[in-house]
Design a protein around this motif. Sequence first.
Motif, PDB file in Angstrom:
ATOM      1  N   TYR A 164       0.835  -1.199   0.000  1.00 34.54           N
ATOM      2  CA  TYR A 164       0.000   0.000   0.000  1.00 34.54           C
ATOM      3  C   TYR A 164       0.870   1.248   0.000  1.00 34.54           C
ATOM      4  O   TYR A 164       1.839   1.346   0.759  1.00 34.54           O
ATOM      5  CB  TYR A 164      -0.887   0.000   1.241  1.00 34.54           C
ATOM      6  CG  TYR A 164      -1.837   1.168   1.344  1.00 34.54           C
ATOM      7  CD1 TYR A 164      -2.936   1.269   0.499  1.00 34.54           C
ATOM      8  CD2 TYR A 164      -1.639   2.169   2.286  1.00 34.54           C
ATOM      9  CE1 TYR A 164      -3.814   2.341   0.585  1.00 34.54           C
ATOM     10  CE2 TYR A 164      -2.515   3.239   2.395  1.00 34.54           C
ATOM     11  CZ  TYR A 164      -3.601   3.324   1.538  1.00 34.54           C
ATOM     12  OH  TYR A 164      -4.470   4.387   1.629  1.00 34.54           O
ATOM     13  N   ASP A 165       0.532   2.198  -0.850  1.00 37.76           N
ATOM     14  CA  ASP A 165       1.197   3.505  -0.889  1.00 37.76           C
ATOM     15  C   ASP A 165       0.290   4.503  -0.187  1.00 37.76           C
ATOM     16  O   ASP A 165      -0.763   4.862  -0.712  1.00 37.76           O
ATOM     17  CB  ASP A 165       1.449   3.927  -2.336  1.00 37.76           C
ATOM     18  CG  ASP A 165       2.231   5.224  -2.439  1.00 37.76           C
ATOM     19  OD1 ASP A 165       1.846   6.220  -1.785  1.00 37.76           O
ATOM     20  OD2 ASP A 165       3.232   5.255  -3.176  1.00 37.76           O
ATOM     21  N   GLU A 166       0.706   4.968   1.001  1.00 34.43           N
ATOM     22  CA  GLU A 166      -0.181   5.823   1.785  1.00 34.43           C
ATOM     23  C   GLU A 166      -0.363   7.211   1.171  1.00 34.43           C
ATOM     24  O   GLU A 166      -1.341   7.905   1.464  1.00 34.43           O
ATOM     25  CB  GLU A 166       0.341   5.974   3.216  1.00 34.43           C
ATOM     26  CG  GLU A 166       1.637   6.736   3.380  1.00 34.43           C
ATOM     27  CD  GLU A 166       2.849   5.840   3.335  1.00 34.43           C
ATOM     28  OE1 GLU A 166       3.905   6.278   3.824  1.00 34.43           O
ATOM     29  OE2 GLU A 166       2.755   4.717   2.800  1.00 34.43           O
ATOM     30  N   THR A 167       0.556   7.623   0.319  1.00 35.12           N
ATOM     31  CA  THR A 167       0.436   8.939  -0.311  1.00 35.12           C
ATOM     32  C   THR A 167      -0.657   8.946  -1.376  1.00 35.12           C
ATOM     33  O   THR A 167      -1.515   9.838  -1.411  1.00 35.12           O
ATOM     34  CB  THR A 167       1.773   9.362  -0.927  1.00 35.12           C
ATOM     35  OG1 THR A 167       2.776   9.392   0.090  1.00 35.12           O
ATOM     36  CG2 THR A 167       1.656  10.742  -1.565  1.00 35.12           C
ATOM     37  N   SER A 168      -0.641   7.946  -2.234  1.00 35.15           N
ATOM     38  CA  SER A 168      -1.604   7.885  -3.336  1.00 35.15           C
ATOM     39  C   SER A 168      -2.834   7.055  -3.012  1.00 35.15           C
ATOM     40  O   SER A 168      -3.856   7.173  -3.681  1.00 35.15           O
ATOM     41  CB  SER A 168      -0.926   7.294  -4.578  1.00 35.15           C
ATOM     42  OG  SER A 168      -0.557   5.944  -4.342  1.00 35.15           O
ATOM     43  N   GLY A 169      -2.715   6.186  -1.988  1.00 28.60           N
ATOM     44  CA  GLY A 169      -3.804   5.264  -1.682  1.00 28.60           C
ATOM     45  C   GLY A 169      -3.836   4.052  -2.583  1.00 28.60           C
ATOM     46  O   GLY A 169      -4.764   3.235  -2.516  1.00 28.60           O
ATOM     47  N   SER A 193      -6.489   2.385  -6.543  1.00 28.85           N
ATOM     48  CA  SER A 193      -6.556   3.229  -5.359  1.00 28.85           C
ATOM     49  C   SER A 193      -7.696   2.796  -4.440  1.00 28.85           C
ATOM     50  O   SER A 193      -8.865   2.804  -4.856  1.00 28.85           O
ATOM     51  CB  SER A 193      -6.751   4.696  -5.747  1.00 28.85           C
ATOM     52  OG  SER A 193      -6.925   5.489  -4.581  1.00 28.85           O
ATOM     53  N   GLN A 249      -8.580   4.512  -2.043  1.00 24.75           N
ATOM     54  CA  GLN A 249      -9.248   5.754  -1.650  1.00 24.75           C
ATOM     55  C   GLN A 249     -10.409   6.096  -2.581  1.00 24.75           C
ATOM     56  O   GLN A 249     -11.163   7.031  -2.313  1.00 24.75           O
ATOM     57  CB  GLN A 249      -8.238   6.910  -1.617  1.00 24.75           C
ATOM     58  CG  GLN A 249      -7.155   6.740  -0.567  1.00 24.75           C
ATOM     59  CD  GLN A 249      -6.124   7.839  -0.594  1.00 24.75           C
ATOM     60  OE1 GLN A 249      -6.220   8.779  -1.394  1.00 24.75           O
ATOM     61  NE2 GLN A 249      -5.135   7.754   0.277  1.00 24.75           N
TER      62      GLN A 249
END
Length: 258
Positions: free
Chosen positions: A76-81, A96, A98
């Motif tokens: 998981y990339d917390e910046t992009s979701g 994503s 998000q």
Amino acid sequence: MTGHIAALYRHPVKGFTPERLDHAELTVGGPFPFDRLYAVENGPSGFDAAAPAYIPKQKFTVLMSIAEVAKARTRYDETSGVLTATAQGQPDFSGSLQQADGRAAFASWLTALLGEEVRGELKVLEAPGYRFMDHPQGHVSIINLSSVRDLETKIGRPVDPLRFRGNLYVEGWPAWVENDWEGRELMVGFARAKVFKPIVRCAATHVNPETAERDMDVVKALFDNYGHMNLGVYVHVTDSGRVTIGDAATMPSLEPTA
């Protein structure tokens, strides 16, 4: 006695791949950063994102119920979701979480992976500020690696510490001392925390995180050898601070705090 932090992990999607970190910022009263942000509902669970409340893990795609979850390798990339996922025999996934369409796409990818283990429509759940913990007050978990090694000695075979899906893994504490720490405070890195309770283990620990096979009855091994089913502790952060691999992890004082 002072131990040290040997490893740090988060689990952005409940039940899925642990992600190793170099450091993390712990905050007062808060969960481990980006841990259990999402969960995948396996058929209707009754979860209401507008009024989020604790739901038993059996309602989700977790290792306790579905060993095949370990076949997926997620990041998981917390910046992009954006969540990426791979599994043998499956096309790679990226989307994503998000965004509603990204969550729906991951649910579809996972449905194809899990096959007959799917009880109903899979749905990726989230709610702002809510975490899908195994215990409603299980804010941050700590695993004592000496306890894991003592269990290995008792059963005569290796036990991957990642079976216990902890946030902080500590070296240097005597085996099993953590079971007597309820209500006591300790320092981990530059944060302070109070021990909430030992973690009672379930069948999720029976699944080999590498092979996705149920190859070890950890719960029975704990009970047969120690008379309990605990491994690790939940703690509540009482003073914010950074934790970094190699930082000190001090044992609590002898007396419980008020």
